[in-house]
Scaffold this motif. Structure first.
Motif, PDB file in Angstrom:
ATOM      1  N   ALA A  16       0.811  -1.219   0.000  1.00  0.00           N
ATOM      2  CA  ALA A  16       0.000   0.000   0.000  1.00  0.00           C
ATOM      3  C   ALA A  16       0.844   1.269   0.000  1.00  0.00           C
ATOM      4  CB  ALA A  16      -0.950   0.006   1.187  1.00  0.00           C
ATOM      5  N   GLY A  17       1.934   1.259   0.791  1.00  0.00           N
ATOM      6  CA  GLY A  17       2.788   2.437   0.870  1.00  0.00           C
ATOM      7  C   GLY A  17       3.295   2.824  -0.512  1.00  0.00           C
ATOM      8  N   GLY A  18       3.766   1.820  -1.215  1.00  0.00           N
ATOM      9  CA  GLY A  18       4.294   2.049  -2.558  1.00  0.00           C
ATOM     10  C   GLY A  18       3.215   2.539  -3.499  1.00  0.00           C
ATOM     11  N   ILE A  19       2.032   1.955  -3.346  1.00  0.00           N
ATOM     12  CA  ILE A  19       0.936   2.345  -4.234  1.00  0.00           C
ATOM     13  C   ILE A  19       0.555   3.805  -3.978  1.00  0.00           C
ATOM     14  CG2 ILE A  19      -1.469   1.888  -4.870  1.00  0.00           C
ATOM     15  CD1 ILE A  19      -0.912  -1.028  -3.879  1.00  0.00           C
ATOM     16  N   ALA A  20       0.505   4.161  -2.696  1.00  0.00           N
ATOM     17  CA  ALA A  20       0.173   5.542  -2.349  1.00  0.00           C
ATOM     18  C   ALA A  20       1.194   6.482  -2.972  1.00  0.00           C
ATOM     19  CB  ALA A  20       0.152   5.705  -0.832  1.00  0.00           C
ATOM     20  N   HIS A  21       2.444   6.080  -2.889  1.00  0.00           N
ATOM     21  CA  HIS A  21       3.522   6.880  -3.456  1.00  0.00           C
ATOM     22  C   HIS A  21       3.322   7.046  -4.968  1.00  0.00           C
ATOM     23  CE1 HIS A  21       7.613   7.402  -5.075  1.00  0.00           C
ATOM     24  NE2 HIS A  21       7.741   8.213  -4.023  1.00  0.00           N
ATOM     25  N   ASP A  22       3.003   5.935  -5.630  1.00  0.00           N
ATOM     26  CA  ASP A  22       2.712   5.933  -7.062  1.00  0.00           C
ATOM     27  C   ASP A  22       1.594   6.904  -7.410  1.00  0.00           C
ATOM     28  OD1 ASP A  22       4.381   4.127  -8.218  1.00  0.00           O
ATOM     29  OD2 ASP A  22       2.738   2.948  -9.098  1.00  0.00           O
ATOM     30  N   PHE A  23       0.530   6.796  -6.613  1.00  0.00           N
ATOM     31  CA  PHE A  23      -0.633   7.636  -6.879  1.00  0.00           C
ATOM     32  C   PHE A  23      -0.302   9.108  -6.667  1.00  0.00           C
ATOM     33  CE2 PHE A  23      -4.616   5.678  -8.002  1.00  0.00           C
ATOM     34  CZ  PHE A  23      -4.230   4.349  -8.042  1.00  0.00           C
ATOM     35  N   ASN A  24       0.506   9.378  -5.657  1.00  0.00           N
ATOM     36  CA  ASN A  24       0.894  10.775  -5.440  1.00  0.00           C
ATOM     37  C   ASN A  24       1.630  11.311  -6.653  1.00  0.00           C
ATOM     38  OD1 ASN A  24      -0.271  11.447  -3.065  1.00  0.00           O
ATOM     39  ND2 ASN A  24       1.413  10.637  -1.817  1.00  0.00           N
ATOM     40  N   ASN A  25       2.487  10.477  -7.234  1.00  0.00           N
ATOM     41  CA  ASN A  25       3.207  10.912  -8.431  1.00  0.00           C
ATOM     42  C   ASN A  25       2.241  11.204  -9.568  1.00  0.00           C
ATOM     43  OD1 ASN A  25       5.647  10.807  -7.252  1.00  0.00           O
ATOM     44  ND2 ASN A  25       6.237   8.816  -8.100  1.00  0.00           N
ATOM     45  N   LEU A  26       1.280  10.297  -9.741  1.00  0.00           N
ATOM     46  CA  LEU A  26       0.305  10.483 -10.816  1.00  0.00           C
ATOM     47  C   LEU A  26      -0.495  11.756 -10.586  1.00  0.00           C
ATOM     48  CD1 LEU A  26      -1.097   6.838 -11.204  1.00  0.00           C
ATOM     49  CD2 LEU A  26       0.577   8.004 -12.648  1.00  0.00           C
ATOM     50  N   LEU A  27      -0.929  11.945  -9.333  1.00  0.00           N
ATOM     51  CA  LEU A  27      -1.736  13.121  -9.020  1.00  0.00           C
ATOM     52  C   LEU A  27      -0.917  14.390  -9.219  1.00  0.00           C
ATOM     53  CD1 LEU A  27      -3.676  11.816  -5.924  1.00  0.00           C
ATOM     54  CD2 LEU A  27      -4.536  12.210  -8.239  1.00  0.00           C
ATOM     55  N   GLN A  28       0.353  14.266  -8.848  1.00  0.00           N
ATOM     56  CA  GLN A  28       1.265  15.386  -9.028  1.00  0.00           C
ATOM     57  C   GLN A  28       1.285  15.823 -10.498  1.00  0.00           C
ATOM     58  OE1 GLN A  28       3.861  16.721  -6.612  1.00  0.00           O
ATOM     59  NE2 GLN A  28       3.399  18.223  -8.205  1.00  0.00           N
TER      60      GLN A  28
END
Ligand code: ADP
Ligand code: MG
Length: 563
Positions: free
Chosen positions: A206-218
């Motif tokens: 989940a941590g990694g996924i959240a990080h991924d999503f933050n990048n996408l949202l960014q």
């Protein structure tokens, strides 16, 4: 039997005779005869008669004893069957239930009175019962399989079934015996363990996924703001739309993968032809966020070496194998807190097995740990670990008829090796099943370089109940193909790497029986017609293919195969 000697009358003048009743030299008793009314001595004729009588008595006594023993054995065996925990059901030559013990009653919820005389086949789903029953023979008198069924009250059952054919008097078989164990509770516990392990893995990712999503949202936010600031700049807007679309698609893909991973699966999902290399790629995609997180957040140097060799098709449940590899990769990442290399290899281990190795250069294990890694709840990770990953993985691989092994030394890293049997040997009778309406279903290798066509045709075939392995090119088709592993090949004709002709020719060389259907966007030339007859192409379909056409053509081809 020879007559025994007769004891002489012991008192002179009295007409008495004593005949021993013997059996194999042992005396069972005496026959004593006295002629009280007349004092006439017993004459030799009478004596002979009495001797014969004592012989018959010996036989009668022995028979009554044997009868007692048989009755006792019978009662004992009946008692065993009555008190057995497993259902013991005998079935006559016509397939009807002949006897039904109390455990069968408990498991299925039918009384003996309701069950006896009914068709045994009604108790179990048509498959795998039919294939197991069909393959019972003098050479293979016992068949075991797992099946799910319904109780009389509609509740689901998970059963382990063993069928044995009963030898008849004149050499043939006289029905069969079914021993059925109720595995429902055990399977439920296994499923719960499995599910909790799956959620833990997701939690780890989940941590990694959240990080991924933050990048996408960014990226999305960044471009949205840029576009808002300069809506007139066509360049920025065009690039922005492009980036936003890609980011959203990638996010949606991640969500889809996670959902697929977390979904509760049925243990009795059917085995389908699967591409092991594709499963490895899927597992890497799902573990990538965790991997990136370690690299970026933890500053850990991690490397991936991927060596996907030519591996023929393996029958199994891709979602389950995906889970096994995901577990191994997550463990490998955990084992390399200071970095290292993860090496994943697939190859043909021998002519019957495919092997997947997941190796890390991490901390390794001591002998004590290594011996216990497959035990449920064994973990060295304290609160962080569940200790279920490897035990679940082990049972998944076992259910696939394969093997999961570990090699490890402290400080030198760890290698897990999964071996799986390739292809499927059973003849088409047992695998091309049929639907209630007499429709045939089969294992189909589908080849098309166009991903959209591949996916839509794949869906149509799956919808019709077939097991489909879609591959994007001729070389891929050759790689996954295994003789007798498929009931039908459907290939596009015009493809860049290798034409449908070559695919058909090469596959036919290793499996001359397998029917081939061509799909083309153009049609065939005169000389192609001849070539296609020579190759024995079953049919030609023109794009766009309608579900009805596809369905009809596939039915004809499968029927030809099973004939
Ligand atoms: P968990 O990961 O929750 O601990 P697993 O069943 O996945 O449970 O693994 C059990 C144990 O096996 C781990 O706690 C660890 O001690 C050991 N182990 C598994 N994989 C590796 C590996 N690649 N390197 C070293 N130890 C491992
Ligand atoms: Mg684990």
């Amino acid at each position: 039997m020879r007559l025994g000697p007769v004891a002489p009358a012991d008192a002179p003048g009295e007409a008495r005779i004593v005949c021993p009743i013997r059996e194999e030299g042992k005396i069972l008793g005496y026959l004593l005869v006295a002629n009280r009314s007349a004092t006439r001595p017993i004459d030799p004729g009478e004596r002979e008669l009495l001797e014969m009588l004592s012989d018959y008595l010996a036989v009668a006594i022995r028979n009554s004893r044997l009868y007692g023993e048989v009755a006792e054995t019978k009662q004992y065996l009946e008692q065993l069957i009555l008190s057995a925990g497993d259902a013991i059901i005998s079935v006559d030559g016509e397939g009807q239930v002949r006897s039904w013990n109390p455990a069968a009653d408990r498991i299925f919820g039918f009384t003996a009175a309701q069950a006896v005389g009914q068709p045994f086949a009604n108790l179990l789903p048509p498959e795998p019962y039919r294939s197991a029953h069909g393959s019972l023979s003098r050479e293979n008198p016992v068949r075991a399989f797992d099946a799910s069924a319904k109780r009389a009250d509609g509740r689901s059952l998970n059963l382990a079934v063993t069928l044995s054919s009963l030898p008849g008097r004149n050499g043939g078989t006289d029905g069969m015996l079914a021993i059925i164990r109720d595995m429902t509770a055990q399977r439920e516990i296994e499923a719960q363990m499995h599910q909790s392990e799956r959620l833990t893995s997701l939690g780890q990712m989940a941590g990694g996924i959240a990080h991924d999503f933050n990048n996408l949202l960014q990226a999305i936010l960044g471009y949205a703001q840029l576009m808002a600031r300069s809506p007139g700049n066509v360049d920025v807007v065009r690039r922005g739309i492009d980036v936003i679309e890609k980011a959203a698609t990638s996010g949606a893909e991640t969500v889809r993968r996670m959902q697929k991973f977390a979904r509760i699966r049925q243990q009795d999902e059917p085995f389908v032809p699967m591409d092991v290399n594709q499963v490895v790629r899927d597992s890497l995609a799902i573990t990538r966020p965790r991997w990136e997180e370690k690299k970026i957040k933890g500053g850990v140097p991690l490397q991936l070496e991927l060596e996907l060799g030519p591996v023929p098709v393996v029958m199994g449940r891709p979602a389950e194998l995906n889970e096994v590899i995901t577990n191994l990769v997550l463990n490998a990442i955990d084992a390399m807190p200071r970095g290292g290399t993860l090496r994943i290899r697939t190859r043909l281990a021998d002519y019957r097995h495919a092997a997947i190795t997941v190796a890390d250069t991490g901390m390794g294990m001591t002998d004590e740990v290594r011996k216990r890694v497959f035990d449920p709840y064994f973990t060295t990770k304290g609160e962080e670990g569940t200790g279920l990953g490897l035990s679940v993985s082990h049972s998944i691989v076992e259910r696939h008829g394969g093997d999961l092994r570990v090699d490890s030394r402290p400080g030198e890293g760890t290698t897990f090796t999964i071996t799986l049997p390739i292809g499927m040997k059973p003849t088409s009778e047992s695998t091309t099943g049929s639907h209630p309406g007499g429709e045939r279903t089969g294992r189909i290798l589908l080849v098309d370089n166009d991903p959209q066509v591949l996916s839509i045709l794949g869906e149509m075939l799956k919808d019709a109940g077939h097991h489909v392995l879609p591959v994007p090119s001729g070389p891929e088709a050759l790689r996954v193909f295994i003789p007798s592993g498929f009931d039908l090949i459907i290939t596009n004709v015009g493809m860049p790497d290798m034409s449908g002709w070559d695919v058909a020719e090469r596959l036919r060389a290793s499996d001359p029986q397998v029917p081939v259907i061509f799909i083309t966007g153009w049609g065939l030339q005169e000389e192609d017609q001849a070539r296609s007859r020579r190759l024995g192409i079953s049919a030609l379909l023109f794009k766009p293919v309608s579900p009805q056409d596809l369905h009809r053509t596939v039915q004809v081809a499968l029927a030809a195969r099973t004939r």
